[in-house]
Design a protein around this motif. Sequence first.
Motif, short mmCIF file in Angstrom:
data_model
loop_
_atom_site.label_atom_id
_atom_site.label_comp_id
_atom_site.label_asym_id
_atom_site.label_seq_id
_atom_site.Cartn_x
_atom_site.Cartn_y
_atom_site.Cartn_z
N ILE A 90 31.55 37.78 47.58
CA ILE A 90 31.24 37.04 48.81
C ILE A 90 30.02 36.15 48.60
CG2 ILE A 90 30.54 37.25 51.21
CD1 ILE A 90 33.45 38.02 50.67
N GLN A 91 28.99 36.69 47.96
CA GLN A 91 27.79 35.91 47.69
C GLN A 91 28.09 34.76 46.73
OE1 GLN A 91 24.36 36.14 48.85
NE2 GLN A 91 24.61 34.12 47.93
N PHE A 92 28.90 35.04 45.74
CA PHE A 92 29.24 34.05 44.73
C PHE A 92 30.04 32.90 45.35
CE2 PHE A 92 31.06 32.55 40.69
CZ PHE A 92 29.91 32.55 39.92
N LYS A 93 30.96 33.25 46.25
CA LYS A 93 31.73 32.22 46.94
C LYS A 93 30.81 31.31 47.76
CE LYS A 93 35.42 33.39 49.27
NZ LYS A 93 36.23 32.16 49.00
N ALA A 94 29.75 31.87 48.31
CA ALA A 94 28.79 31.06 49.07
C ALA A 94 28.10 30.05 48.16
CB ALA A 94 27.76 31.96 49.74
N TYR A 95 27.77 30.46 46.93
CA TYR A 95 27.15 29.54 45.98
C TYR A 95 28.12 28.43 45.58
CZ TYR A 95 23.23 32.79 45.32
OH TYR A 95 22.13 33.59 45.51
N ILE A 96 29.38 28.81 45.37
CA ILE A 96 30.39 27.81 45.01
C ILE A 96 30.57 26.81 46.15
CG2 ILE A 96 32.83 27.43 44.50
CD1 ILE A 96 32.83 29.99 42.90
#
Length: 214
Positions: free
Chosen positions: A184-190
């Motif tokens: 979820i956090q990684f998707k926010a960065y993307i």
Amino acid sequence: MKLIQWFKTQKDKREIKKLRKKVKLAIDKNISDSQNSIDEISQILVDFKKHNYTKHDSFLNLCIFSDVVEIDLTLLVEKFRFAKRKQERKLYARVMAIVILDYLDNIGVLIGSNCLAELKRNNMLEFIDEFKLIHKNFSAFKKENERLLREIRNNTIAHKTKDALVLSEQINDLNEDEIYEFSIQFKAYIKEFVDLSTKVINYIADYMREGRRI
């Protein structure tokens, strides 16, 4: 009393069904948007290559690469959310770890060495700081989580260990909810990168409309 409880249960089931439908529609749109982006940027890259125009290759490659990862994680997160079997959730978490780690292993070169250098060569200096910030976020995420993600990839999904007892123990000990939160956090960065890439693409398009090349 049992009848009242039955009606309540049925109502709850209907609400859950409605919620799942809404979530699915949102996910479908997310995937559709990412795929449209891949198709459009791929066509731009192909058209540029036909005219031997390569000044934006690194940036466009990064856009496509990021959209592919966005689709992968969106699908995996969806499957994880609705999975009922513990083993199923662990499997999706293990695959998420691979997707995230492979992206992190490539993003340093794709942004740091390639894209930033390309922006400087093209004198698109107004975007440098934003790209550096995104690169910093990914680097910090990798530094904090790389050891765990690499252990998961190497020992529970790539099956590099030949000791079945160790494999079983590591899968059982896997905290699948933690990997889900990573995703979820990684998707926010993307998404931050996707938002920035849209601004860059519009900038390039404006130049092209004016009949100029950067």
